[in-house]
Motif scaffolding. Structure first.
Motif, PDB file in Angstrom:
ATOM      1  N   VAL A 118      56.967  21.537  83.993  1.00 39.57           N
ATOM      2  CA  VAL A 118      57.856  22.672  83.729  1.00 39.57           C
ATOM      3  C   VAL A 118      57.526  23.222  82.344  1.00 39.57           C
ATOM      4  CG1 VAL A 118      60.235  23.441  83.547  1.00 39.57           C
ATOM      5  CG2 VAL A 118      59.644  21.586  85.130  1.00 39.57           C
ATOM      6  N   SER A 119      57.112  24.478  82.296  1.00 42.78           N
ATOM      7  CA  SER A 119      56.678  25.047  81.030  1.00 42.78           C
ATOM      8  C   SER A 119      57.858  25.320  80.115  1.00 42.78           C
ATOM      9  CB  SER A 119      55.900  26.351  81.274  1.00 42.78           C
ATOM     10  OG  SER A 119      56.789  27.395  81.588  1.00 42.78           O
ATOM     11  N   ASN A 120      57.589  25.254  78.818  1.00 39.12           N
ATOM     12  CA  ASN A 120      58.618  25.525  77.824  1.00 39.12           C
ATOM     13  C   ASN A 120      59.112  26.961  77.930  1.00 39.12           C
ATOM     14  OD1 ASN A 120      60.102  24.767  75.338  1.00 39.12           O
ATOM     15  ND2 ASN A 120      58.833  26.358  74.429  1.00 39.12           N
ATOM     16  N   ALA A 121      58.223  27.896  78.283  1.00 37.79           N
ATOM     17  CA  ALA A 121      58.620  29.301  78.402  1.00 37.79           C
ATOM     18  C   ALA A 121      59.684  29.479  79.474  1.00 37.79           C
ATOM     19  CB  ALA A 121      57.396  30.159  78.732  1.00 37.79           C
ATOM     20  N   VAL A 122      59.551  28.764  80.591  1.00 38.16           N
ATOM     21  CA  VAL A 122      60.541  28.852  81.660  1.00 38.16           C
ATOM     22  C   VAL A 122      61.887  28.312  81.182  1.00 38.16           C
ATOM     23  CG1 VAL A 122      61.208  27.903  83.904  1.00 38.16           C
ATOM     24  CG2 VAL A 122      58.912  28.817  83.569  1.00 38.16           C
ATOM     25  N   MET A 123      61.877  27.144  80.527  1.00 37.44           N
ATOM     26  CA  MET A 123      63.126  26.538  80.092  1.00 37.44           C
ATOM     27  C   MET A 123      63.801  27.362  79.004  1.00 37.44           C
ATOM     28  SD  MET A 123      63.730  24.205  82.104  1.00 37.44           S
ATOM     29  CE  MET A 123      65.291  23.874  81.277  1.00 37.44           C
ATOM     30  N   VAL A 124      63.026  27.928  78.085  1.00 39.09           N
ATOM     31  CA  VAL A 124      63.619  28.758  77.034  1.00 39.09           C
ATOM     32  C   VAL A 124      64.267  29.994  77.654  1.00 39.09           C
ATOM     33  CG1 VAL A 124      63.089  30.243  75.053  1.00 39.09           C
ATOM     34  CG2 VAL A 124      62.133  27.948  75.176  1.00 39.09           C
ATOM     35  N   PRO A 355      67.757  32.000  69.190  1.00 33.07           N
ATOM     36  CA  PRO A 355      66.801  33.057  68.834  1.00 33.07           C
ATOM     37  C   PRO A 355      65.461  32.522  68.331  1.00 33.07           C
ATOM     38  CG  PRO A 355      68.991  33.546  67.963  1.00 33.07           C
ATOM     39  CD  PRO A 355      69.038  32.148  68.474  1.00 33.07           C
ATOM     40  N   ALA A 356      65.482  31.384  67.624  1.00 31.21           N
ATOM     41  CA  ALA A 356      64.235  30.822  67.105  1.00 31.21           C
ATOM     42  C   ALA A 356      63.307  30.416  68.245  1.00 31.21           C
ATOM     43  CB  ALA A 356      64.531  29.627  66.201  1.00 31.21           C
ATOM     44  N   ASP A 357      63.871  29.829  69.311  1.00 33.33           N
ATOM     45  CA  ASP A 357      63.058  29.441  70.466  1.00 33.33           C
ATOM     46  C   ASP A 357      62.494  30.670  71.168  1.00 33.33           C
ATOM     47  OD1 ASP A 357      63.679  26.842  69.872  1.00 33.33           O
ATOM     48  OD2 ASP A 357      65.179  26.618  71.458  1.00 33.33           O
ATOM     49  N   LEU A 358      63.324  31.700  71.320  1.00 36.02           N
ATOM     50  CA  LEU A 358      62.860  32.937  71.943  1.00 36.02           C
ATOM     51  C   LEU A 358      61.713  33.553  71.148  1.00 36.02           C
ATOM     52  CD1 LEU A 358      66.335  34.500  72.805  1.00 36.02           C
ATOM     53  CD2 LEU A 358      64.655  33.678  74.465  1.00 36.02           C
ATOM     54  N   GLN A 359      61.871  33.568  69.836  1.00 33.88           N
ATOM     55  CA  GLN A 359      60.838  34.154  68.975  1.00 33.88           C
ATOM     56  C   GLN A 359      59.552  33.351  69.037  1.00 33.88           C
ATOM     57  OE1 GLN A 359      61.637  34.113  64.688  1.00 33.88           O
ATOM     58  NE2 GLN A 359      60.883  36.213  64.543  1.00 33.88           N
ATOM     59  N   SER A 360      59.686  32.023  69.086  1.00 31.24           N
ATOM     60  CA  SER A 360      58.503  31.162  69.129  1.00 31.24           C
ATOM     61  C   SER A 360      57.685  31.418  70.396  1.00 31.24           C
ATOM     62  CB  SER A 360      58.927  29.692  69.065  1.00 31.24           C
ATOM     63  OG  SER A 360      57.821  28.837  69.203  1.00 31.24           O
ATOM     64  N   VAL A 361      58.359  31.470  71.558  1.00 29.59           N
ATOM     65  CA  VAL A 361      57.646  31.732  72.814  1.00 29.59           C
ATOM     66  C   VAL A 361      57.072  33.140  72.808  1.00 29.59           C
ATOM     67  CG1 VAL A 361      57.893  31.935  75.318  1.00 29.59           C
ATOM     68  CG2 VAL A 361      59.047  30.081  74.100  1.00 29.59           C
ATOM     69  N   TRP A 362      57.823  34.101  72.272  1.00 30.86           N
ATOM     70  CA  TRP A 362      57.384  35.493  72.246  1.00 30.86           C
ATOM     71  C   TRP A 362      56.069  35.653  71.503  1.00 30.86           C
ATOM     72  CZ3 TRP A 362      59.367  39.419  74.994  1.00 30.86           C
ATOM     73  CH2 TRP A 362      58.965  40.725  74.673  1.00 30.86           C
ATOM     74  N   ARG A 363      55.881  34.850  70.467  1.00 32.88           N
ATOM     75  CA  ARG A 363      54.680  34.951  69.645  1.00 32.88           C
ATOM     76  C   ARG A 363      53.512  34.133  70.187  1.00 32.88           C
ATOM     77  NH1 ARG A 363      57.097  34.379  63.456  1.00 32.88           N
ATOM     78  NH2 ARG A 363      58.062  36.442  63.343  1.00 32.88           N
ATOM     79  N   THR A 364      53.772  33.311  71.225  1.00 29.88           N
ATOM     80  CA  THR A 364      52.735  32.407  71.716  1.00 29.88           C
ATOM     81  C   THR A 364      51.626  33.132  72.455  1.00 29.88           C
ATOM     82  OG1 THR A 364      54.353  30.615  71.890  1.00 29.88           O
ATOM     83  CG2 THR A 364      52.300  30.365  73.129  1.00 29.88           C
ATOM     84  N   GLY A 365      51.986  34.120  73.264  1.00 32.79           N
ATOM     85  CA  GLY A 365      50.959  34.835  74.013  1.00 32.79           C
ATOM     86  C   GLY A 365      51.569  35.671  75.124  1.00 32.79           C
ATOM     87  N   THR A 366      50.753  36.508  75.716  1.00 29.71           N
ATOM     88  CA  THR A 366      51.232  37.444  76.736  1.00 29.71           C
ATOM     89  C   THR A 366      51.755  36.722  77.970  1.00 29.71           C
ATOM     90  OG1 THR A 366      49.608  39.080  75.967  1.00 29.71           O
ATOM     91  CG2 THR A 366      50.578  39.428  78.142  1.00 29.71           C
ATOM     92  N   VAL A 367      51.032  35.715  78.446  1.00 31.41           N
ATOM     93  CA  VAL A 367      51.454  35.002  79.655  1.00 31.41           C
ATOM     94  C   VAL A 367      52.784  34.308  79.425  1.00 31.41           C
ATOM     95  CG1 VAL A 367      50.880  33.148  81.258  1.00 31.41           C
ATOM     96  CG2 VAL A 367      49.089  34.702  80.473  1.00 31.41           C
ATOM     97  N   GLN A 368      52.914  33.588  78.305  1.00 35.52           N
ATOM     98  CA  GLN A 368      54.163  32.895  78.003  1.00 35.52           C
ATOM     99  C   GLN A 368      55.320  33.884  77.872  1.00 35.52           C
ATOM    100  OE1 GLN A 368      54.622  29.576  77.685  1.00 35.52           O
ATOM    101  NE2 GLN A 368      52.501  29.056  78.086  1.00 35.52           N
ATOM    102  N   LYS A 369      55.048  35.001  77.233  1.00 37.10           N
ATOM    103  CA  LYS A 369      56.064  36.036  77.055  1.00 37.10           C
ATOM    104  C   LYS A 369      56.530  36.569  78.410  1.00 37.10           C
ATOM    105  CE  LYS A 369      54.980  38.984  73.937  1.00 37.10           C
ATOM    106  NZ  LYS A 369      54.352  40.157  73.251  1.00 37.10           N
ATOM    107  N   ALA A 370      55.593  36.838  79.294  1.00 37.75           N
ATOM    108  CA  ALA A 370      55.935  37.376  80.611  1.00 37.75           C
ATOM    109  C   ALA A 370      56.738  36.365  81.429  1.00 37.75           C
ATOM    110  CB  ALA A 370      54.659  37.770  81.355  1.00 37.75           C
ATOM    111  N   VAL A 371      56.344  35.104  81.387  1.00 34.85           N
ATOM    112  CA  VAL A 371      57.050  34.065  82.141  1.00 34.85           C
ATOM    113  C   VAL A 371      58.483  33.925  81.629  1.00 34.85           C
ATOM    114  CG1 VAL A 371      57.155  31.581  82.574  1.00 34.85           C
ATOM    115  CG2 VAL A 371      54.982  32.793  82.802  1.00 34.85           C
TER     116      VAL A 371
END
Length: 551
Positions: A118-124, A355-371
């Motif tokens: 389970v990816s972190n992007a999904v859980m966040v 918000p910190a978790d959202l920002q962290s995933v947002w900055r990780t990459g396009t795929v993570q952001k989209a997920v």
């Protein structure tokens, strides 16, 4: 198990203090969680009571507190069967039992490792959307106005656009509860501030004569005593399987976080699969004793530890404290104001948003952001029981995409001292050369086309060359990959070149046999590796160099 629950006198005082804090706080918290789930608040209270005791007795983690969670409550809120005015209560209890059975199966089958897919992007995305849903879902109880709409977002918009419909006394009680909790948390009252705030604001509504401020009594909520056993509804089982699986997934992910972050008193980390069993046993017990589904609560576990708990005695004592409160003050519970509980839940919802978790995933990459965005939006718009499963599917798809696109192929060559030099493989196989290829990453079916595209192209200028494919460290390869190898071997043979394979796995060697690749390239061109890393591929390289020089 008896030895694990023996009386620990050396930690009894600290555990008793922690248990008192946790137990007192759990009463309004349990009622609020039941309210959040849209079921009887008493079911939330009983779930907290039974889950706390059963979880402490059965879980591997000494500090895990098994209670209702906001995420689980929001999933339950979207299950229509538990809100049926006829037999909804029994459906809820049945859902607890089914969730417990699924958790027990996960624990006994030791499926704790499955959660790593389970990816972190999904859980966040999911957890933060749950926080927003908690806030939006309590606006009706906070304002005294039940706006219409097909989902929480639309109902929230309609509430904001209808200020004249709001019940200002209810809104005042709710906002005062939030303010008082925030104020008391900064004093010596600490975490008990939420208990004091709910009692004070509920009492104030009575003192001011605001009889039109809704209370639990208006919902017909009556805590007559301790829970008694009930029998599940067999007829409701088929409709509750999907919600039970969704609840199991949510609870086990949250519980795994507790297992990984709270070390046991003896310095060992809890067994995640054993914690699954503990949460499963707590759910079965909760369902049989009129409680809603429960799981490892990170906030309650953190409170338990912060309050000074030193062993699993603390949550057991907390359960006994809840028993005393229910028996002694059960009749007064019905006077708690609904807006006060709504204010408590809204504060919990706001704190769930990170918000910190959202920002962290947002900055990780396009795929993570989209997920993350897809998971967030789906969680906001569709029933959470399905949003959870969609999130699991997204995680699996993301994992497959990553693995399949993560294949790289490097060329190995040797310097005068026999050291390996890695470089990019040639785009086209040259004439009269030995090219050693080392693939990295997954080579299963989805990755096979990526691997094939990375191989040097074979053309008329590729005559009398040898490609050595090193497969060390591989224990299994699918037929899709084997088809790629066969096609490449045949293309080499068409120009008078050949393919050599080096592998240290008996299973791979067997697969080469059964797929006829060994027969295609010749058994002399299949080298079985040994424990001396690099020696077999070097031998194959020397043999291939002689073969090339002879031509």
């Amino acid at each position: 198990m008896t030895g694990r629950l023996r009386l620990r006198r050396e930690s009894l005082r600290d555990d008793a203090v922690a248990g008192l804090v946790l137990g007192v706080q759990s009463v309004p918290d349990g009622l609020a969680t039941g309210l959040l789930a849209g079921v009887s608040p008493v079911a939330g209270l009983y779930g907290y009571l039974v889950g706390t005791i059963a979880g402490a007795a059965a879980a591997s983690s000494a500090f895990m507190v098994v209670q209702g969670t906001g995420a689980m409550a929001m999933v339950i809120a979207d299950v229509p069967e538990v809100h049926d005015p006829g037999d909804g209560a029994r459906a809820l209890f049945t859902l607890s039992i089914l969730t417990g059975i699924a958790m027990l199966a996960a624990g006994l089958l030791r499926l704790g490792t499955v959660l790593r897919f389970v990816s972190n992007a999904v859980m966040v995305g999911f957890i933060n959307a749950v926080g927003v849903n908690i806030v939006l879902g309590q606006l009706a109880n906070l304002t005294g106005y039940a706006a219409g709409g097909s989902n929480r977002v639309i109902r929230a918009v309609n509430t904001v656009l209808s200020p004249g419909q709001l019940h200002w006394a209810s809104l005042g009680v709710g906002l005062a509860t939030i303010a008082l909790i925030l104020l008391l948390e900064r004093t010596r009252v600490g975490t008990l501030g939420l208990v004091v705030a709910v009692i004070v604001t509920s009492g104030a509504a009575v003192a001011f004569g605001w009889s039109d401020v809704a209370t639990l009594n208006d919902l017909g909520v009556a805590v007559d005593g301790l829970p008694t056993p009930v029998w599940p509804s067999v007829a409701a089982v088929p409709a509750l399987i999907v919600p039970a699986l969704s609840l199991t997934f949510v609870a086990l992910v949250q519980g795994a976080g507790i297992s990984a972050n709270f070390v046991n008193p003896d310095g060992t980390y809890p067994d995640a699969s054993r914690d699954f069993v503990g949460q499963g046993a707590a759910n079965v017990a909760s369902g049989l004793l009129q409680g809603m589904p429960v799981g490892g609560s990170l906030s309650a576990s953190a409170l338990n530890k912060a309050a000074g708990a030193r062993s699993r005695q603390a949550p057991l004592i907390a359960g006994l404290v809840m028993v005393v409160v229910i028996v002694a003050f059960g009749g007064a519970i019905g006077h708690i104001a609904m807006p006060a509980l709504a204010g408590l839940l809204i504060l919990i919802g706001v704190r769930t948003i990170k918000p910190a978790d959202l920002q962290s995933v947002w900055r990780t990459g396009t795929v993570q952001k989209a997920v993350m965005l897809v998971t967030f939006v789906l969680t906001m718009l569709i029933p959470l029981q399905y949003a959870v499963l969609v999130g699991v599917g997204l995680s699996v798809v993301l994992y497959v995409i990553r693995q399949s696109n993560g294949v790289t192929v490097r060329r190995w060559s040797y310097d005068d001292e026999g050291h390996v030099i890695e470089a990019e493989p040639p785009q086209e196989l040259p004439q009269g050369e030995v090219v050693v290829l080392q693939p990295y990453g997954s080579l299963f079916f989805a990755a096979a086309p990526v691997f094939e595209a990375a191989l040097p192209a074979v053309g008329e200028a590729s005559r009398h060359s040898v490609v050595i494919l090193r497969l060390r460290g591989r224990s299994d390869l699918g037929t899709t990959f084997m088809d790629v190898v066969r096609r490449y071997a045949l293309s080499l043979q068409e120009v008078g070149s050949k393919l050599v394979i080096v592998s240290d796995s008996d299973r791979i060697l067997e697969q080469l046999e059964v797929t006829d690749i060994t027969a295609t390239i010749g058994s002399e061109n299949v080298y079985a590796g040994n424990e001396r890393v690099g020696t077999t591929v070097l031998r194959a390289y020397e043999d291939a160099a002689r073969w090339v020089s002879e031509r």
